[in-house]
Design a protein around this motif. Structure first.
Motif, PDB file in Angstrom:
ATOM      1  N   PRO A  28      42.048   7.608 -65.637  1.00  0.00           N
ATOM      2  CA  PRO A  28      43.137   6.641 -65.069  1.00  0.00           C
ATOM      3  C   PRO A  28      44.547   7.694 -66.145  1.00  0.00           C
ATOM      4  CG  PRO A  28      41.411   5.848 -66.155  1.00  0.00           C
ATOM      5  CD  PRO A  28      41.230   7.020 -66.116  1.00  0.00           C
ATOM      6  N   TYR A  29      44.418   8.004 -67.526  1.00  0.00           N
ATOM      7  CA  TYR A  29      45.508   8.433 -68.086  1.00  0.00           C
ATOM      8  C   TYR A  29      46.455   9.765 -67.480  1.00  0.00           C
ATOM      9  CZ  TYR A  29      43.579   6.622 -72.808  1.00  0.00           C
ATOM     10  OH  TYR A  29      43.228   5.161 -73.536  1.00  0.00           O
ATOM     11  N   ILE A  30      45.555  10.380 -66.815  1.00  0.00           N
ATOM     12  CA  ILE A  30      46.191  11.942 -65.962  1.00  0.00           C
ATOM     13  C   ILE A  30      46.601  10.977 -64.982  1.00  0.00           C
ATOM     14  CG2 ILE A  30      45.668  13.321 -64.858  1.00  0.00           C
ATOM     15  CD1 ILE A  30      43.298  13.915 -65.952  1.00  0.00           C
ATOM     16  N   PRO A  31      46.327   9.824 -64.123  1.00  0.00           N
ATOM     17  CA  PRO A  31      47.630   9.422 -63.102  1.00  0.00           C
ATOM     18  C   PRO A  31      48.966   8.833 -63.749  1.00  0.00           C
ATOM     19  CG  PRO A  31      45.516   8.180 -62.745  1.00  0.00           C
ATOM     20  CD  PRO A  31      45.345   9.960 -63.356  1.00  0.00           C
ATOM     21  N   ARG A  32      47.980   7.940 -64.457  1.00  0.00           N
ATOM     22  CA  ARG A  32      48.752   7.022 -65.773  1.00  0.00           C
ATOM     23  C   ARG A  32      50.621   8.365 -66.180  1.00  0.00           C
ATOM     24  NH1 ARG A  32      50.207   2.555 -68.371  1.00  0.00           N
ATOM     25  NH2 ARG A  32      48.893   1.078 -66.805  1.00  0.00           N
ATOM     26  N   ILE A  45      53.728   6.930 -53.342  1.00  0.00           N
ATOM     27  CA  ILE A  45      53.490   7.648 -53.862  1.00  0.00           C
ATOM     28  C   ILE A  45      52.051   8.245 -52.904  1.00  0.00           C
ATOM     29  CG2 ILE A  45      51.322   8.573 -55.646  1.00  0.00           C
ATOM     30  CD1 ILE A  45      52.617   6.734 -57.770  1.00  0.00           C
ATOM     31  N   LEU A  46      51.103   9.298 -52.706  1.00  0.00           N
ATOM     32  CA  LEU A  46      50.377   9.616 -52.026  1.00  0.00           C
ATOM     33  C   LEU A  46      49.169   9.890 -52.623  1.00  0.00           C
ATOM     34  CD1 LEU A  46      48.820  10.009 -48.721  1.00  0.00           C
ATOM     35  CD2 LEU A  46      50.230  12.015 -48.942  1.00  0.00           C
ATOM     36  N   ASP A  47      47.641   9.572 -52.337  1.00  0.00           N
ATOM     37  CA  ASP A  47      46.761  10.791 -53.033  1.00  0.00           C
ATOM     38  C   ASP A  47      45.878  10.435 -51.556  1.00  0.00           C
ATOM     39  OD1 ASP A  47      44.295  11.401 -54.263  1.00  0.00           O
ATOM     40  OD2 ASP A  47      44.087   9.667 -55.102  1.00  0.00           O
ATOM     41  N   GLN A  48      45.878  11.969 -50.960  1.00  0.00           N
ATOM     42  CA  GLN A  48      45.039  12.138 -50.040  1.00  0.00           C
ATOM     43  C   GLN A  48      43.509  12.986 -49.947  1.00  0.00           C
ATOM     44  OE1 GLN A  48      46.826  14.306 -51.520  1.00  0.00           O
ATOM     45  NE2 GLN A  48      47.751  15.562 -50.308  1.00  0.00           N
ATOM     46  N   PHE A  49      42.908  12.339 -51.371  1.00  0.00           N
ATOM     47  CA  PHE A  49      41.950  12.677 -51.467  1.00  0.00           C
ATOM     48  C   PHE A  49      41.219  10.929 -52.524  1.00  0.00           C
ATOM     49  CE2 PHE A  49      42.683  16.813 -50.825  1.00  0.00           C
ATOM     50  CZ  PHE A  49      41.783  17.604 -50.131  1.00  0.00           C
ATOM     51  N   LEU A  50      41.149   9.979 -52.057  1.00  0.00           N
ATOM     52  CA  LEU A  50      41.012   8.773 -52.662  1.00  0.00           C
ATOM     53  C   LEU A  50      40.186   8.731 -53.884  1.00  0.00           C
ATOM     54  CD1 LEU A  50      42.304   5.979 -52.870  1.00  0.00           C
ATOM     55  CD2 LEU A  50      41.319   5.091 -50.491  1.00  0.00           C
ATOM     56  N   GLY A  51      39.297   9.290 -53.110  1.00  0.00           N
ATOM     57  CA  GLY A  51      37.558   8.828 -53.879  1.00  0.00           C
ATOM     58  C   GLY A  51      37.785   7.050 -54.215  1.00  0.00           C
ATOM     59  N   SER A  52      37.590   6.589 -55.538  1.00  0.00           N
ATOM     60  CA  SER A  52      37.195   5.125 -55.500  1.00  0.00           C
ATOM     61  C   SER A  52      38.434   4.860 -55.882  1.00  0.00           C
ATOM     62  CB  SER A  52      35.944   5.619 -57.177  1.00  0.00           C
ATOM     63  OG  SER A  52      36.937   6.089 -58.195  1.00  0.00           O
ATOM     64  N   ILE A 114      53.058  13.124 -54.487  1.00  0.00           N
ATOM     65  CA  ILE A 114      51.315  12.768 -54.286  1.00  0.00           C
ATOM     66  C   ILE A 114      50.959  13.393 -55.959  1.00  0.00           C
ATOM     67  CG2 ILE A 114      49.523  14.702 -53.682  1.00  0.00           C
ATOM     68  CD1 ILE A 114      51.887  14.878 -51.167  1.00  0.00           C
ATOM     69  N   CYS A 115      50.022  12.600 -56.340  1.00  0.00           N
ATOM     70  CA  CYS A 115      49.139  12.124 -56.499  1.00  0.00           C
ATOM     71  C   CYS A 115      47.981  12.497 -56.677  1.00  0.00           C
ATOM     72  CB  CYS A 115      49.779  11.093 -57.989  1.00  0.00           C
ATOM     73  SG  CYS A 115      48.740  11.374 -59.747  1.00  0.00           S
ATOM     74  N   THR A 116      46.920  13.725 -57.142  1.00  0.00           N
ATOM     75  CA  THR A 116      45.445  13.305 -56.272  1.00  0.00           C
ATOM     76  C   THR A 116      44.968  14.647 -56.939  1.00  0.00           C
ATOM     77  OG1 THR A 116      44.555  13.549 -53.857  1.00  0.00           O
ATOM     78  CG2 THR A 116      46.185  15.189 -54.838  1.00  0.00           C
ATOM     79  N   CYS A 163      54.149  16.928 -56.568  1.00  0.00           N
ATOM     80  CA  CYS A 163      53.759  17.326 -55.982  1.00  0.00           C
ATOM     81  C   CYS A 163      53.046  17.397 -56.825  1.00  0.00           C
ATOM     82  CB  CYS A 163      52.903  18.129 -54.903  1.00  0.00           C
ATOM     83  SG  CYS A 163      51.100  18.833 -54.186  1.00  0.00           S
ATOM     84  N   THR A 164      51.328  17.128 -57.360  1.00  0.00           N
ATOM     85  CA  THR A 164      50.280  17.337 -58.802  1.00  0.00           C
ATOM     86  C   THR A 164      48.829  16.996 -58.388  1.00  0.00           C
ATOM     87  OG1 THR A 164      50.407  15.226 -59.548  1.00  0.00           O
ATOM     88  CG2 THR A 164      52.495  15.507 -60.129  1.00  0.00           C
ATOM     89  N   TYR A 165      48.231  17.876 -58.718  1.00  0.00           N
ATOM     90  CA  TYR A 165      47.251  17.685 -58.603  1.00  0.00           C
ATOM     91  C   TYR A 165      46.063  18.160 -60.061  1.00  0.00           C
ATOM     92  CZ  TYR A 165      47.049  22.733 -56.856  1.00  0.00           C
ATOM     93  OH  TYR A 165      46.674  23.498 -56.621  1.00  0.00           O
TER      94      TYR A 165
END
Length: 234
Positions: A28-32, A45-52, A114-116, A163-165
């Motif tokens: 979680p440090y990364i998306p934070r 914000i969009l996360d199109q690979f939601l996971g958990s 985008i943060c995914t 856009c970040t991934y």
């Protein structure tokens, strides 16, 4: 807040409802860090690979609105469970089962960030029988589908939005397949301008245990990439 292009988080972070139980989820440090640097309160914000739901949990904690999409209904259900906590911020958080290659329910130029964290081709398969699941695709087929993901990302982002991934390279028969750089090129081809390449040190990799007592003639992959791309006016 990180200040250089080398990031390392030996402790993955366990605040709120975060945990490392869902295989392959990011710290979680990364998306934070990404959310704080590239968005402001009440942004979408969009996360199109939601996971958990790691990204959406951080969006909720930081007062951002968010949409999370995943092809797997089990991931959507897990995220909904993880998002059941109270905090001072009043964010609008939505989850949806859907395909990252086709986001027609999201309007053109409506998202601020985008943060995914997409799968790394088929290194970890997140479903058994979902045909459209990108985590079931081999290297070249995965990159072809990622072209569609990049084009959709460009369509739904506002002008000058980010856009970040995060993604890593993979090995096949002892040789490196440069999934990171190849994936980055798909986003550049879609119209994005590369703003940052961040190298993230990998900790507690499960494959390390596998290879510890086996002969190997290659270096262990211990890095991942975080790409930061900007949608410029065309």
């Amino acid at each position: 807040m990180e200040e250089t292009t080398i990031w390392s988080f030996p402790e993955r972070g366990k605040w709120a409802t975060h945990s490392g139980k869902y295989r392959g989820n990011w710290s979680p440090y990364i998306p934070r860090n990404l959310i704080l640097r590239y968005s402001k309160k009440n942004d979408w914000i969009l996360d199109q690979f939601l996971g958990s739901g790691t990204t959406l949990i951080e969006a909720k904690l930081l007062g951002r609105n968010a949409i999370g999409v995943d092809i797997n209904s089990e991931a959507v259900n897990l995220s909904n469970t993880n998002l059941k906590f109270t905090c001072q911020e009043k964010s609008k958080i939505f989850t949806k089962q859907g395909n990252a290659t086709e986001l027609s329910f999201i309007k053109n130029e409506s998202m601020d960030l985008i943060c995914t964290h997409p799968p790394y081709a088929d290194i970890i398969r997140y479903s058994r029988n979902i045909k459209e699941d990108l985590s079931r695709l081999k290297y070249h087929d995965f990159l072809k589908e990622l072209e569609k993901v990049a084009k959709e990302a460009y369509r739904i982002l506002k002008k000058q939005a980010i856009c970040t991934y995060m993604i890593g390279d993979v090995r096949e028969k002892g040789y490196v397949l440069p999934l990171g750089m190849k994936s980055m090129q798909k986003f550049i081809d879609a119209g994005f301008k590369l703003k940052e390449i961040i190298i993230k040190e990998q900790h507690n990799c499960r494959s390390s245990d596998y290879w510890e007592k086996r002969e190997r003639k290659f270096l262990m992959l211990a890095h991942e990439y975080i790409f930061v791309l900007e949608k410029l006016n065309r």
